[in-house]
Design a protein around this motif. Sequence first.
Motif, short mmCIF file in Angstrom:
data_model
loop_
_atom_site.label_atom_id
_atom_site.label_comp_id
_atom_site.label_asym_id
_atom_site.label_seq_id
_atom_site.Cartn_x
_atom_site.Cartn_y
_atom_site.Cartn_z
N PRO A 1 0.79 -1.24 0.00
CA PRO A 1 0.00 0.00 0.00
C PRO A 1 0.82 1.29 0.00
O PRO A 1 0.32 2.34 -0.39
CB PRO A 1 -0.80 -0.11 1.30
CG PRO A 1 0.07 -0.93 2.20
CD PRO A 1 0.78 -1.89 1.30
N SER A 2 2.08 1.21 0.46
CA SER A 2 2.88 2.43 0.55
C SER A 2 4.37 2.07 0.54
O SER A 2 4.74 0.92 0.81
CB SER A 2 2.56 3.20 1.83
OG SER A 2 2.94 2.44 2.96
N LEU A 3 5.20 3.06 0.26
CA LEU A 3 6.64 2.83 0.19
C LEU A 3 7.27 2.55 1.55
O LEU A 3 8.37 2.01 1.61
CB LEU A 3 7.33 4.04 -0.46
CG LEU A 3 6.96 4.30 -1.91
CD1 LEU A 3 7.65 5.56 -2.41
CD2 LEU A 3 7.32 3.11 -2.79
N ASP A 4 6.59 2.91 2.63
CA ASP A 4 7.12 2.63 3.97
C ASP A 4 6.43 1.43 4.63
O ASP A 4 6.54 1.23 5.83
CB ASP A 4 7.03 3.87 4.86
CG ASP A 4 5.60 4.36 5.05
OD1 ASP A 4 4.67 3.82 4.42
OD2 ASP A 4 5.42 5.31 5.84
N HIS A 5 5.76 0.63 3.83
CA HIS A 5 5.06 -0.54 4.33
C HIS A 5 6.04 -1.54 4.95
O HIS A 5 7.07 -1.85 4.36
CB HIS A 5 4.29 -1.21 3.19
CG HIS A 5 3.56 -2.44 3.58
ND1 HIS A 5 2.49 -2.43 4.44
CD2 HIS A 5 3.75 -3.74 3.25
CE1 HIS A 5 2.05 -3.65 4.61
NE2 HIS A 5 2.79 -4.48 3.90
N ILE A 6 5.74 -2.02 6.13
CA ILE A 6 6.56 -3.04 6.78
C ILE A 6 6.01 -4.40 6.36
O ILE A 6 4.94 -4.82 6.80
CB ILE A 6 6.55 -2.88 8.32
CG1 ILE A 6 7.13 -1.52 8.72
CG2 ILE A 6 7.32 -4.02 8.99
CD1 ILE A 6 8.58 -1.29 8.35
N VAL A 7 6.74 -5.06 5.49
CA VAL A 7 6.33 -6.36 4.97
C VAL A 7 6.53 -7.44 6.02
O VAL A 7 5.68 -8.32 6.18
CB VAL A 7 7.11 -6.70 3.68
CG1 VAL A 7 6.71 -8.06 3.12
CG2 VAL A 7 6.93 -5.61 2.62
N CYS A 8 7.65 -7.37 6.73
CA CYS A 8 7.99 -8.37 7.74
C CYS A 8 8.37 -7.65 9.03
O CYS A 8 9.23 -6.76 9.01
CB CYS A 8 9.16 -9.23 7.27
SG CYS A 8 8.84 -10.16 5.77
N ALA A 9 7.77 -8.06 10.14
CA ALA A 9 7.98 -7.36 11.41
C ALA A 9 9.28 -7.76 12.11
O ALA A 9 9.74 -7.03 12.99
CB ALA A 9 6.80 -7.62 12.35
N ASP A 10 9.88 -8.88 11.74
CA ASP A 10 11.09 -9.32 12.42
C ASP A 10 12.19 -9.61 11.40
O ASP A 10 11.93 -9.79 10.21
CB ASP A 10 10.81 -10.57 13.27
CG ASP A 10 10.39 -11.74 12.42
OD1 ASP A 10 11.27 -12.55 12.05
OD2 ASP A 10 9.18 -11.85 12.09
N PHE A 11 13.43 -9.66 11.89
CA PHE A 11 14.57 -9.84 11.00
C PHE A 11 14.57 -11.20 10.32
O PHE A 11 14.84 -11.29 9.12
CB PHE A 11 15.90 -9.63 11.76
CG PHE A 11 17.09 -9.87 10.88
CD1 PHE A 11 17.48 -8.91 9.96
CD2 PHE A 11 17.81 -11.05 10.96
CE1 PHE A 11 18.57 -9.12 9.12
CE2 PHE A 11 18.90 -11.28 10.13
CZ PHE A 11 19.28 -10.31 9.21
#
Length: 177
Positions: A79-89
């Motif tokens: 949805p956006s360029l700052d979207h967090i696809v994965c919350a952990d490393f």
Amino acid sequence: MRPAPKEIPPMTPSTFPHLARWTAWANDRLYAACGQLAPEAYFAQRPCAFGSIHATLNHLLATDRVWLGRLTGEGHDIPSLDHIVCADFASLAQARRAEDERLARVVGEIAETRDLDGDLVFVGLGGGPQRSTPLRVVLSHLFLHHAHHRGQVHALLSQTEVAPPALDLMYFPLPGH
């Protein structure tokens, strides 16, 4: 400000698969370094475009999904360029490896089967009118964008106890050398 060039510099179809292999190699090295960080250092808010090492690496994954979705016609769910696809490393590193494999496959297929001077027609993330950009410019952008943001993470790593690895194309081992 300099005017934009009127011609797109020539690049051969083999240029882009080579850049895809370099990108995967550089990402592996960068993720290996980031994996040595304590979570506090990895997730720490830092003065940079996306606010942290984690968010910057997520940005690269998100934008790859956008561009590869456009290039394949499969679309994407970013949805956006700052979207967090994965919350952990750990899940981000796994997703990065899979996306690098997809990137190499898609770019290889494009280099073999499509006219690089032909246009890619797409709609931006915010919607709006369709845009049309030569395929070789889109592919060039994809790899230059990676190098740009890997450089940012490299700089952020230099603010930690983990030494940033060499990522330049000149260090990428060439076949037969």
